[in-house]
Design an enzyme around this catalytic site. Structure first.
Site, PDB file in Angstrom:
ATOM      1  N   ASN A 133     -10.510  13.090  24.193  1.00  0.00           N
ATOM      2  CA  ASN A 133     -11.876  12.687  23.844  1.00  0.00           C
ATOM      3  C   ASN A 133     -11.752  11.614  22.759  1.00  0.00           C
ATOM      4  O   ASN A 133     -11.494  11.925  21.603  1.00  0.00           O
ATOM      5  CB  ASN A 133     -12.647  13.916  23.331  1.00  0.00           C
ATOM      6  CG  ASN A 133     -14.036  13.562  22.826  1.00  0.00           C
ATOM      7  OD1 ASN A 133     -14.519  12.444  23.030  1.00  0.00           O
ATOM      8  ND2 ASN A 133     -14.687  14.515  22.178  1.00  0.00           N
ATOM      9  N   TRP A 134     -11.920  10.367  23.190  1.00  0.00           N
ATOM     10  CA  TRP A 134     -11.709   9.259  22.231  1.00  0.00           C
ATOM     11  C   TRP A 134     -12.839   9.163  21.200  1.00  0.00           C
ATOM     12  O   TRP A 134     -12.725   8.438  20.228  1.00  0.00           O
ATOM     13  CB  TRP A 134     -11.621   7.932  22.993  1.00  0.00           C
ATOM     14  CG  TRP A 134     -10.312   7.701  23.681  1.00  0.00           C
ATOM     15  CD1 TRP A 134      -9.239   8.543  23.729  1.00  0.00           C
ATOM     16  CD2 TRP A 134      -9.940   6.522  24.410  1.00  0.00           C
ATOM     17  NE1 TRP A 134      -8.217   7.969  24.456  1.00  0.00           N
ATOM     18  CE2 TRP A 134      -8.629   6.724  24.891  1.00  0.00           C
ATOM     19  CE3 TRP A 134     -10.585   5.324  24.719  1.00  0.00           C
ATOM     20  CZ2 TRP A 134      -7.955   5.768  25.643  1.00  0.00           C
ATOM     21  CZ3 TRP A 134      -9.915   4.368  25.483  1.00  0.00           C
ATOM     22  CH2 TRP A 134      -8.616   4.598  25.934  1.00  0.00           C
ATOM     23  N   LYS A 135     -13.954   9.840  21.478  1.00  0.00           N
ATOM     24  CA  LYS A 135     -15.137   9.743  20.597  1.00  0.00           C
ATOM     25  C   LYS A 135     -15.513   8.262  20.416  1.00  0.00           C
ATOM     26  O   LYS A 135     -15.317   7.476  21.322  1.00  0.00           O
ATOM     27  CB  LYS A 135     -14.864  10.459  19.269  1.00  0.00           C
ATOM     28  CG  LYS A 135     -14.396  11.908  19.511  1.00  0.00           C
ATOM     29  CD  LYS A 135     -14.425  12.763  18.286  1.00  0.00           C
ATOM     30  CE  LYS A 135     -13.965  14.166  18.652  1.00  0.00           C
ATOM     31  NZ  LYS A 135     -14.002  15.103  17.561  1.00  0.00           N
ATOM     32  N   HIS A 161     -21.121  18.487  23.360  1.00  0.00           N
ATOM     33  CA  HIS A 161     -20.184  18.482  22.226  1.00  0.00           C
ATOM     34  C   HIS A 161     -20.969  18.729  20.937  1.00  0.00           C
ATOM     35  O   HIS A 161     -22.057  18.191  20.747  1.00  0.00           O
ATOM     36  CB  HIS A 161     -19.445  17.145  22.172  1.00  0.00           C
ATOM     37  CG  HIS A 161     -18.290  17.179  21.231  1.00  0.00           C
ATOM     38  ND1 HIS A 161     -18.451  17.176  19.858  1.00  0.00           N
ATOM     39  CD2 HIS A 161     -16.947  17.262  21.450  1.00  0.00           C
ATOM     40  CE1 HIS A 161     -17.263  17.250  19.287  1.00  0.00           C
ATOM     41  NE2 HIS A 161     -16.337  17.302  20.227  1.00  0.00           N
ATOM     42  N   GLU A 196     -20.690  17.611  18.040  1.00  0.00           N
ATOM     43  CA  GLU A 196     -21.041  16.414  17.265  1.00  0.00           C
ATOM     44  C   GLU A 196     -22.350  15.819  17.769  1.00  0.00           C
ATOM     45  O   GLU A 196     -23.092  15.200  17.018  1.00  0.00           O
ATOM     46  CB  GLU A 196     -19.896  15.385  17.336  1.00  0.00           C
ATOM     47  CG  GLU A 196     -18.760  15.768  16.410  1.00  0.00           C
ATOM     48  CD  GLU A 196     -17.412  15.155  16.777  1.00  0.00           C
ATOM     49  OE1 GLU A 196     -17.373  14.246  17.626  1.00  0.00           O
ATOM     50  OE2 GLU A 196     -16.409  15.599  16.204  1.00  0.00           O
ATOM     51  N   GLU A 250     -14.790  25.184  21.587  1.00  0.00           N
ATOM     52  CA  GLU A 250     -14.536  24.304  20.449  1.00  0.00           C
ATOM     53  C   GLU A 250     -15.204  24.871  19.199  1.00  0.00           C
ATOM     54  O   GLU A 250     -16.378  24.561  18.930  1.00  0.00           O
ATOM     55  CB  GLU A 250     -15.121  22.915  20.727  1.00  0.00           C
ATOM     56  CG  GLU A 250     -14.429  22.161  21.822  1.00  0.00           C
ATOM     57  CD  GLU A 250     -14.261  20.682  21.447  1.00  0.00           C
ATOM     58  OE1 GLU A 250     -13.161  20.174  21.598  1.00  0.00           O
ATOM     59  OE2 GLU A 250     -15.230  20.067  20.975  1.00  0.00           O
ATOM     60  N   GLY A 289     -11.862  18.233  13.970  1.00  0.00           N
ATOM     61  CA  GLY A 289     -11.639  17.193  12.967  1.00  0.00           C
ATOM     62  C   GLY A 289     -11.243  17.737  11.610  1.00  0.00           C
ATOM     63  O   GLY A 289     -11.392  17.052  10.595  1.00  0.00           O
ATOM     64  N   SER A 326      -8.673  20.293  16.575  1.00  0.00           N
ATOM     65  CA  SER A 326      -7.412  20.045  15.870  1.00  0.00           C
ATOM     66  C   SER A 326      -6.167  20.419  16.675  1.00  0.00           C
ATOM     67  O   SER A 326      -5.175  20.881  16.112  1.00  0.00           O
ATOM     68  CB  SER A 326      -7.406  20.761  14.510  1.00  0.00           C
ATOM     69  OG  SER A 326      -8.414  20.226  13.676  1.00  0.00           O
TER      70      SER A 326
END
Ligand code: PGA
Length: 268
Positions: free
Chosen positions: A27-29, A113, A115, A185, A191, A229
């Site tokens: 997941n490159w975000k 997600h 985020e 997650e 992160g 992580s």
């Protein structure tokens, strides 16, 4: 639970896990540029063999889907997006539809997600609708679920994850989880350099599997991957757990050697 029945349960879960092909998703975000993506994608194609027993996926930012497709189309790596609109088309400024993703060969979409749910107040209902859209478009949704640190400390993590899944079940029924990938997650692990321990991940994955796999359509093939992580040092231990079917990898997917090493850890 008596030790013997616990052992036979682990053995049974182990046998079931053999049937499930592992999957590692990068997941490159919101990272990358044309130049850095080119270097990363070229390195990945070079490092990841054509014949591999793990599914490998890169979820790139929308503007780079075409570039990602161009570099990956003749490789063993698939690609996808990090979000999608809950509507098919029309006056939805700034949104991207499932059919647009399909035009760029995307076969996976990350849904829900944390985020996004935190920064854009995405509701469980929205997430459920997006999941359905992705399924109807014949792509594979990667549904994120997980608890916050406060919820874990309060010991209600299973309740929280259960509720996230229940909203979807109430709207579309359990069959929707057939061919859906669930990514556990924990929000506190994303992160943070504080990954869940393999045991914490296994406990939650087993809980999710026991909740959904009695459904005949979903069954034992339900894939549950871990995210938060994951790195080259902890991947092997996490992926060795019987109910962990791979990983959703953020930061470490931006480095070709680290990502390759994580993918290699899934080849067990
Ligand atoms: P991380 O991100 O690996 O950087 O913790 C994981 C994710 O959010 O998918």
């Amino acid at each position: 639970m008596p030790i013997l029945s616990q052992q036979s349960k682990i053995q049974q879960t182990n046998e079931e896990s053999v049937m499930r092909r592992k999957i590692v998703v990068g997941n490159w975000k919101m990272n990358g540029s044309l130049a850095s993506n080119e270097a990363l994608l070229k390195a990945l194609v070079e490092k990841i063999p054509q014949k591999i027993s793990t599914d490998i996926v890169i979820c790139a930012p929308y503007p780079y889907l075409f570039q990602t497709q161009s570099y990956l189309k003749n490789s063993s790596i698939r690609w996808g997006a990090q979000n999608v609109a809950k509507f098919e088309s029309g006056a939805f400024t700034g949104e991207v539809s499932v059919s647009m993703l399909k035009e760029f060969g995307a076969s996976y979409v990350i849904i829900g997600h944390s985020e996004r749910s935190t920064a854009y107040c995405e509701s469980d209902e929205n997430i459920a609708t997006k999941l359905m859209m992705v399924k109807q478009a014949d792509m594979t949704p990667i549904l994120c679920v997980g608890e916050s640190l406060i919820e874990r400390e309060a010991g209600i993590m299973e309740k929280v994850v259960s509720k996230q899944l229940d909203t979807i079940v109430e709207m579309y029924g359990e069959d929707i989880f057939d061919e859906t990938i669930i990514a556990y997650e924990p929000v506190w692990a994303i992160g943070s350099d504080m990954a869940a321990s393999p045991e914490q991940a296994q406990t939650m994955h087993q809980f999710i599997r026991e909740k959904l796999s009695p459904n005949a359509k979903v069954g034992k093939s339900l894939k549950i991957i871990y995210g938060g992580s994951v790195n080259p040092q902890n991947a092997l231990q996490l992926f060795s757990m019987p109910d962990v079917d791979g990983g959703l990898v953020g930061r470490a997917s931006l480095n070709a050697s680290d990502f390759q090493s994580i993918c290699h850890s899934a080849e067990i």
